[in-house]
Scaffold this active site. Structure first.
Site, mmCIF file in Angstrom:
data_model
loop_
_atom_site.group_PDB
_atom_site.id
_atom_site.type_symbol
_atom_site.label_atom_id
_atom_site.label_comp_id
_atom_site.label_asym_id
_atom_site.label_seq_id
_atom_site.Cartn_x
_atom_site.Cartn_y
_atom_site.Cartn_z
ATOM 1 C CE LYS A 1 -0.594 -0.060 5.028
ATOM 2 N NZ LYS A 1 -1.553 -0.189 6.131
ATOM 3 N N GLY A 2 2.078 1.157 0.527
ATOM 4 C CA GLY A 2 3.042 2.231 0.382
ATOM 5 C C GLY A 2 2.740 3.487 1.169
#
Length: 263
Positions: free
Chosen positions: A143-144
């Site tokens: 998801k970063g």
């Protein structure tokens, strides 16, 4: 407060060498700044006087007390506002500039495949008593962070996220078992320089466990690390607040390329 040039320096002055700036508050070059702190005193007139004396010694003249609030019976929180007597010469400011290009995920994957002919193995963790995984997850999880996907998204990177409160011997053992190319450590808890002690302990343990020249790339990140202190901490790279996965991936590509060239 944002900083602007003094009145005698124009905004369009070329370069930074020799430019002197002051903080900006109400008017250009007035030097106005606001700061907050806590003193170990009950809230009374003596405490307020102590806060103003401290502000003046820190270079605020005149200093105005704009907020004071008791923090229990023995502490007081203050906000002071005033004109700073200090100047900043931009020619004397030294920062760590990124010395490698920022790569897209596609370019990073291609570079890893070309350099290693296998996946780049990254082991990440929060070590010691640190239980704050937000930073390490922002870099590693798919998801970063800030609209960028984490290293799990890169098809040429194998990510092993050990999570929080990992003991240094466990981290070293897992890195050896996974044949890690890089170890990423996040440190958010910084009371009494815990991040410094944990990092130096970690780097020493890796250098003891690996032959010279074969230690994985050691990367640490956190909001209180001082840029440029890599050598003192025994690590290869420090990343501060706001770092994105692409910056870390690009650095890893840069470092493995440099190490391959040296060998």
């Amino acid at each position: 407060m944002s900083a602007v040039e003094q009145p005698e320096v124009t905004a369009g002055s070329p370069g930074r060498q020799g430019r002197v700036i002051r903080p900006y508050g109400d008017t250009t070059g007035d030097g106005m700044v606001q700061m907050s702190f806590t003193l170990p005193l009950p809230h009374d007139k003596l405490a307020e006087g102590a806060a103003l004396q401290l502000a003046r010694k820190m270079g605020l003249d005149p200093a105005l007390l704009v907020h004071a609030k008791a923090m229990g019976p023995d502490f007081t929180f203050f906000v002071v506002y005033g004109s700073s007597t200090h100047l900043v010469n931009l020619g004397d400011v030294h920062v760590v500039e990124r010395e490698y290009p920022l790569l897209s995920a596609k370019d990073a994957n291609l570079a890893i495949r070309r350099q290693l002919r296998r996946k780049l193995v990254v082991v990440g963790a929060c070590i010691g008593t640190d239980a704050h995984t937000v930073g390490i997850d922002a870099i590693l999880n798919i998801k970063g962070f800030a609209g960028e996907k984490g290293l799990e998204y890169y098809r040429e990177i194998k990510v092993v996220n050990l999570g929080a409160q990992v003991l240094v011997p466990e981290l070293v053992a897992r890195a050896r078992a996974e044949k890690a190319d890089a170890v990423l450590v996040s440190q958010v808890v910084t009371q009494k320089d815990a991040h410094v002690h944990n990092t130096t302990q970690m780097s020493a343990a890796f250098r003891e466990a690996y032959p010279a020249g074969h230690v994985p790339i050691l990367v640490v990140g956190g909001p209180r690390f001082e840029e440029g202190s890599e050598q003192a901490l025994g690590v290869d790279r420090i990343f501060g607040r706001g770092t994105t996965p692409a910056e870390v991936a690009s650095y890893l590509v840069h470092e493995i390329t440099e190490r391959k060239a040296r060998r």
